[in-house]
Write a protein that holds these residues in place. Structure first.
Motif, PDB file in Angstrom:
ATOM      1  N   PHE A  13      50.143  69.097 -54.804  1.00  0.00           N
ATOM      2  CA  PHE A  13      49.834  69.297 -56.223  1.00  0.00           C
ATOM      3  C   PHE A  13      51.103  69.389 -57.071  1.00  0.00           C
ATOM      4  CE2 PHE A  13      45.940  71.236 -54.310  1.00  0.00           C
ATOM      5  CZ  PHE A  13      45.032  70.333 -54.831  1.00  0.00           C
TER       6      PHE A  13
ATOM      7  N   THR B 252      40.695  73.851 -56.629  1.00  0.00           N
ATOM      8  CA  THR B 252      41.553  72.878 -55.945  1.00  0.00           C
ATOM      9  C   THR B 252      40.801  72.186 -54.812  1.00  0.00           C
ATOM     10  OG1 THR B 252      42.457  74.549 -54.404  1.00  0.00           O
ATOM     11  CG2 THR B 252      43.686  74.177 -56.438  1.00  0.00           C
TER      12      THR B 252
ATOM     13  N   VAL C 187      43.306  67.020 -49.212  1.00  0.00           N
ATOM     14  CA  VAL C 187      43.246  66.587 -47.814  1.00  0.00           C
ATOM     15  C   VAL C 187      44.652  66.091 -47.467  1.00  0.00           C
ATOM     16  CG1 VAL C 187      42.261  64.878 -46.214  1.00  0.00           C
ATOM     17  CG2 VAL C 187      40.795  65.969 -47.933  1.00  0.00           C
TER      18      VAL C 187
ATOM     19  N   PRO D  36      42.130  58.157 -57.048  1.00  0.00           N
ATOM     20  CA  PRO D  36      41.337  58.486 -55.852  1.00  0.00           C
ATOM     21  C   PRO D  36      40.347  59.625 -56.105  1.00  0.00           C
ATOM     22  CG  PRO D  36      43.659  58.271 -55.287  1.00  0.00           C
ATOM     23  CD  PRO D  36      43.579  58.200 -56.778  1.00  0.00           C
ATOM     24  N   ALA D  37      40.798  60.657 -56.803  1.00  0.00           N
ATOM     25  CA  ALA D  37      39.911  61.806 -57.050  1.00  0.00           C
ATOM     26  C   ALA D  37      38.780  61.405 -58.005  1.00  0.00           C
ATOM     27  CB  ALA D  37      40.715  62.976 -57.604  1.00  0.00           C
TER      28      ALA D  37
HETATM   29  N1  ACO Z   1      35.479  56.058 -43.212  1.00  0.00           N
HETATM   30  C1  ACO Z   1      36.272  55.431 -44.115  1.00  0.00           C
HETATM   31  N2  ACO Z   1      36.242  55.702 -45.447  1.00  0.00           N
HETATM   32  C2  ACO Z   1      35.375  56.624 -45.884  1.00  0.00           C
HETATM   33  C3  ACO Z   1      34.514  57.291 -45.001  1.00  0.00           C
HETATM   34  C4  ACO Z   1      34.586  56.988 -43.608  1.00  0.00           C
HETATM   35  N3  ACO Z   1      33.817  57.592 -42.694  1.00  0.00           N
HETATM   36  N4  ACO Z   1      33.776  58.133 -45.718  1.00  0.00           N
HETATM   37  C5  ACO Z   1      34.157  58.000 -46.993  1.00  0.00           C
HETATM   38  N5  ACO Z   1      35.128  57.083 -47.109  1.00  0.00           N
HETATM   39  C6  ACO Z   1      35.775  56.642 -48.314  1.00  0.00           C
HETATM   40  C7  ACO Z   1      35.038  57.027 -49.538  1.00  0.00           C
HETATM   41  O1  ACO Z   1      33.913  56.241 -49.740  1.00  0.00           O
HETATM   42  C8  ACO Z   1      36.092  56.813 -50.579  1.00  0.00           C
HETATM   43  O2  ACO Z   1      36.419  55.489 -50.868  1.00  0.00           O
HETATM   44  P1  ACO Z   1      35.442  54.303 -51.250  1.00  0.00           P
HETATM   45  O3  ACO Z   1      34.454  54.790 -52.267  1.00  0.00           O
HETATM   46  O4  ACO Z   1      36.410  53.285 -51.774  1.00  0.00           O
HETATM   47  O5  ACO Z   1      34.789  53.859 -49.980  1.00  0.00           O
HETATM   48  C9  ACO Z   1      37.326  57.291 -49.905  1.00  0.00           C
HETATM   49  O6  ACO Z   1      37.041  57.284 -48.520  1.00  0.00           O
HETATM   50  C10 ACO Z   1      37.804  58.619 -50.388  1.00  0.00           C
HETATM   51  O7  ACO Z   1      36.863  59.621 -50.107  1.00  0.00           O
HETATM   52  P2  ACO Z   1      37.270  60.706 -49.077  1.00  0.00           P
HETATM   53  O8  ACO Z   1      37.712  60.066 -47.817  1.00  0.00           O
HETATM   54  O9  ACO Z   1      36.179  61.695 -48.997  1.00  0.00           O
HETATM   55  O10 ACO Z   1      38.522  61.376 -49.802  1.00  0.00           O
HETATM   56  P3  ACO Z   1      39.812  61.961 -49.063  1.00  0.00           P
HETATM   57  O11 ACO Z   1      39.400  62.824 -47.928  1.00  0.00           O
HETATM   58  O12 ACO Z   1      40.745  60.850 -48.790  1.00  0.00           O
HETATM   59  O13 ACO Z   1      40.421  62.910 -50.181  1.00  0.00           O
HETATM   60  C11 ACO Z   1      41.536  63.425 -52.246  1.00  0.00           C
HETATM   61  C12 ACO Z   1      40.511  62.523 -51.547  1.00  0.00           C
HETATM   62  C13 ACO Z   1      41.137  64.893 -52.084  1.00  0.00           C
HETATM   63  C14 ACO Z   1      41.559  63.091 -53.724  1.00  0.00           C
HETATM   64  C15 ACO Z   1      42.905  63.189 -51.577  1.00  0.00           C
HETATM   65  O14 ACO Z   1      43.361  61.913 -51.919  1.00  0.00           O
HETATM   66  C16 ACO Z   1      43.987  64.197 -51.953  1.00  0.00           C
HETATM   67  O15 ACO Z   1      44.107  65.256 -51.345  1.00  0.00           O
HETATM   68  N6  ACO Z   1      44.798  63.877 -52.982  1.00  0.00           N
HETATM   69  C17 ACO Z   1      45.874  64.760 -53.462  1.00  0.00           C
HETATM   70  C18 ACO Z   1      45.321  66.018 -54.124  1.00  0.00           C
HETATM   71  C19 ACO Z   1      44.312  65.699 -55.200  1.00  0.00           C
HETATM   72  O16 ACO Z   1      44.488  64.783 -55.986  1.00  0.00           O
HETATM   73  N7  ACO Z   1      43.218  66.499 -55.259  1.00  0.00           N
HETATM   74  C20 ACO Z   1      42.158  66.375 -56.250  1.00  0.00           C
HETATM   75  C21 ACO Z   1      42.618  66.888 -57.559  1.00  0.00           C
HETATM   76  S1  ACO Z   1      41.274  67.357 -58.627  1.00  0.00           S
HETATM   77  C22 ACO Z   1      40.945  68.975 -58.227  1.00  0.00           C
HETATM   78  O17 ACO Z   1      41.587  69.554 -57.413  1.00  0.00           O
HETATM   79  C23 ACO Z   1      39.809  69.683 -58.914  1.00  0.00           C
END
Ligand code: ACO
Length: 182
Positions: free
Chosen positions: A27, A100, A103, A143-144
Motif C-alpha cells: 500500500f 484494506t 494478496v 485490478p482492484a
Molecule cells: N484462476 C485464475 N484466475 C482467477 C481465478 C482462478 N481460479 N479466480 C479468479 N481469477 C481471476 C479473476 O477473475 C480476476 O480476473 P479476471 O476477471 O480477468 O478473470 C483476477 O483473477 C483477479 O481476482 P483475484 O484473483 O481474486 O484477485 P487477487 O487475489 O489477484 O487480488 C488485489 C487482487 C487484492 C487487488 C491484488 O492485486 C492486490 O493485493 N493488489 C495490491 C493491493 C491493492 O490494490 N488492494 C486493493 C485496494 S482497495 C482496498 O483496499 C479497499
C-alpha cells in the motif's frame, strides 16, 4: 508452491508482524500500529486471512492475503443518502466498510481476493441490520476496480483528491454492494 492449498481463517495476534509487513509492501498509504493492533485483536474490526497450507511447516499458517473491515452506522456514513430506511429498524442500520484488502504478489490472479471479499459479503449478509458493504479505491487501481465490478459492486461516486500520497492528490471511487434489500 506448485500446488497451493488456500485456507481462510480469522486473523489473530500471531499475524501482527506479517500483517504489518504486507501492508507496508503493497500500500502507498502508511497505517498506524494502532490499526494493526485493532485488527489482530478484533477490536471493532472483522478480518479474514488467507494462508497456503501446502507451504513448509513454519510458513503453512503465514498470511498470504487478508481483508479488514469495520462496521459503521448507515445514517452517519457518507452514503446515508443511498440507503432506504425502515421505521422498524429505528435508525440502527449498519454498513460494513472494507478498510484494506491485499494478496501477496506471487499469489495473485487465483481468485483469493475474490474469496476474501465473498467472506465479508457472506458475513455482512447474516447481520439483519447490515445494508451493504462499501469501500474506497484509488481511481487508477485497475485490478482492484475490475475485481469489485466482477463481484457486482456498484460504483456510486468519484471523489476528487480523496487520497493524499507523497503530497499529491488522487481521486477515489466509492463502490457499494447492497444487501438485505437496500
Ligand atoms: N484462476 C485464475 N484466475 C482467477 C481465478 C482462478 N481460479 N479466480 C479468479 N481469477 C481471476 C479473476 O477473475 C480476476 O480476473 P479476471 O476477471 O480477468 O478473470 C483476477 O483473477 C483477479 O481476482 P483475484 O484473483 O481474486 O484477485 P487477487 O487475489 O489477484 O487480488 C488485489 C487482487 C487484492 C487487488 C491484488 O492485486 C492486490 O493485493 N493488489 C495490491 C493491493 C491493492 O490494490 N488492494 C486493493 C485496494 S482497495 C482496498 O483496499 C479497499
Amino acid at each position: 508452491s506448485l500446488c497451493p492449498s488456500i485456507y481462510y481463517r480469522p486473523i489473530n495476534p500471531n499475524d501482527l508482524y506479517r500483517l504489518e509487513q504486507i501492508h507496508r509492501d503493497i500500500f502507498p498509504i502508511k497505517y498506524k500500529s494502532e490499526f494493526f493492533r485493532s485488527v489482530v485483536n478484533g477490536v471493532d474490526i472483522v478480518s479474514w486471512a488467507a494462508v497456503d497450507r501446502s507451504r513448509p511447516d513454519d510458513h503453512s499458517d503465514e498470511l498470504i492475503g487478508f481483508v479488514t473491515a469495520k462496521f459503521v452506522l448507515a445514517k452517519d456514513s457518507e452514503i446515508d443518502d443511498l440507503i432506504h430506511y425502515y421505521d422498524s429498524s429505528k435508525g440502527e442500520e449498519t454498513l460494513t466498510y472494507i478498510l484494506t484488502l491485499g494478496v501477496v504478489e506471487t499469489y495473485r490472479n487465483r481468485g483469493i481476493a475474490m474469496s476474501l471479499i465473498s467472506e465479508v459479503i457472506k458475513y455482512a449478509s447474516g447481520l439483519s441490520l447490515c445494508r451493504g458493504v462499501y469501500l474506497h479505491v484509488i481511481a487508477h487501481n485497475n485490478p482492484a476496480i475490475h475485481l469489485y465490478q466482477r463481484l457486482m459492486f456498484r460504483c456510486v461516486r468519484r471523489l476528487p483528491g480523496f487520497y493524499l500520497i507523497k503530497q499529491q492528490h488522487f481521486d477515489a471511487f466509492l463502490f457499494v454492494y447492497f444487501i438485505n434489500d437496500s
